[in-house]
Each structure stands twice: as C-alpha cells, then as structure tokens.
Enzyme design. Structure first.
Site, PDB file in Angstrom:
ATOM      1  CD  GLU A  51      -3.986  -5.024   6.209  1.00 50.87           C
ATOM      2  OE1 GLU A  51      -3.245  -4.911   5.384  1.00 50.87           O
ATOM      3  OE2 GLU A  51      -4.633  -4.158   6.969  1.00 50.87           O
ATOM      4  CD  GLN A 107      -2.847  -1.280   2.148  1.00 53.02           C
ATOM      5  OE1 GLN A 107      -2.813  -1.479   3.119  1.00 53.02           O
ATOM      6  NE2 GLN A 107      -4.018  -0.364   1.939  1.00 53.02           N
ATOM      7  CG  LEU A 113      -6.016   2.898   5.190  1.00 55.80           C
ATOM      8  CD1 LEU A 113      -4.858   2.840   6.009  1.00 55.80           C
ATOM      9  CD2 LEU A 113      -6.764   4.243   5.635  1.00 55.80           C
TER      10      LEU A 113
END
Ligand code: GNR
Ligand code: NI
Length: 173
Positions: A137, A51, A95
């Site tokens: 994740e 990310q 995000l």
C-alpha cells in the site's frame, strides 16, 4: 458513503506520487468511508486512495479472516521507518491489476509511523501478511505497483495484456 470505481492498469494515475494529508477533516473521513465500502465490496484486504483516483496518502486495510469480526484500520501519511534485512516471499495481487498473482520478495518485517483517523501519531511493528500489505500500500502512494518487484519479462507481459484490453474496450465503446 459511496462505492467508488477502482482504477486499473494502464491508468497513469496509478503512477502518481500522492500528497500528504494536511488536515484530517470531514473530507478525509468521507474519503476513508468510501474507501472501506469499495475495499469490502471488491473484496480486498487493503486499498490506497489513488486506487479510487484520489492522490492522497491514505490507506485502509482489514486483514481479519472472512468469518471473524471486521478489523478496519486506517493509515494516514504512513512512513516505513525501518525494514528488516530478512525477506519473505508472498503471492501478491492488486485490485488495480485484476486476476494477476505473482510472488513478490519484500522485507519480512517493517516499522511504520502514521496518523490514525483522530490525528494521533502511531508507531507499529509489522510482520507476516501485515508487513507485506503495508509495503504494497505504501508503494501505491509512491506510484509503485507490485509488478515493479517482479522480473522485467513478466512485468512487460502483464502491462501489454492490460494495454491490449484497454484498447479493445475503447474500440467497443
Ligand atoms: O486485496 C489485496 N490482496 C493482497 C494480497 C497480497 C498482497 C497484497 C494485497 S493488497 C490487495 C488489495 C490492493 O490492491 N491493495 O492495494
Ligand atoms: Ni494494490
């Protein structure tokens, strides 16, 4: 430590299959420090290295309540070694897909194996938000996003929205 830019959809790097960490060294520790700074600033409860554009199998997480003491956790080369048959629904966000929240069904409980920042092998059982977050994740490390777990119609709508926004941003630049 440095605040790093979080890459967002439709950035193709989010589809990378990330490489295992071969050696935990100063570079790894610097990466983890940057990831915590970036995650806390966002704010988010978890962050995968990809990310911030780094294709390594590194995850940071902090599931502590806002008022409580911080509980920073690091997972290097994590593996899910068992998943329950039983599933749970949880409203997820990411995000890298800002302002989108959708219910995702995943195994309620998982067993995980990983290296901590000292290189020690760890095994843990996860349930509740921890189980959801570690699965979200670990998916990132394999180029998988939470929208891959929702209906095709919803997914394509979201992808289109972000493609349009990226095109507009490019024209305005
Ligand atoms: O901050 C985050 N919140 C969250 C909420 C529900 C399920 C998963 C997450 S992870 C997300 C941060 C993120 O994008 N991690 O990859
Ligand atoms: Ni995410």
């Amino acid at each position: 430590m440095a605040l790093r830019e979080i890459i967002i959809l439709p950035d193709k790097r989010l589809r990378s299959v990330c490489k295992p960490v071969a050696e935990i060294n100063d570079e790894t520790r610097a990466l983890v420090a940057d990831m915590f700074e970036t995650m806390y600033e966002a704010p988010g409860i978890g962050l995968a290295a990809i990310q911030i554009g780094v294709p390594s199998r590194v995850i940071v997480m902090d599931l502590s309540k806002r008022e409580a003491e911080a509980e920073p956790r690091v997972f290097i080369n994590p593996e899910i070694t068992w998943s329950s048959e039983e599933t749970s629904l949880y409203e997820e966000g990411c995000l890298s897909i800002p302002d989108i929240h959708e219910d995702v069904e995943r195994p309620s409980r998982v067993k995980i194996r990983y290296l901590d920042l000292d290189g020690n092998r760890q095994e843990e059982d996860a349930e509740g938000l921890f189980a959801t977050c570690i699965q979200h994740e670990v998916d990132h490390l394999n180029g998988i996003l939470f929208i891959d777990h929702i209906s095709k119609l919803k997914r394509e709508r979201i992808i289109k929205k972000f493609a349009k926004a990226a095109k507009r941003a490019k024209q305005e630049a």
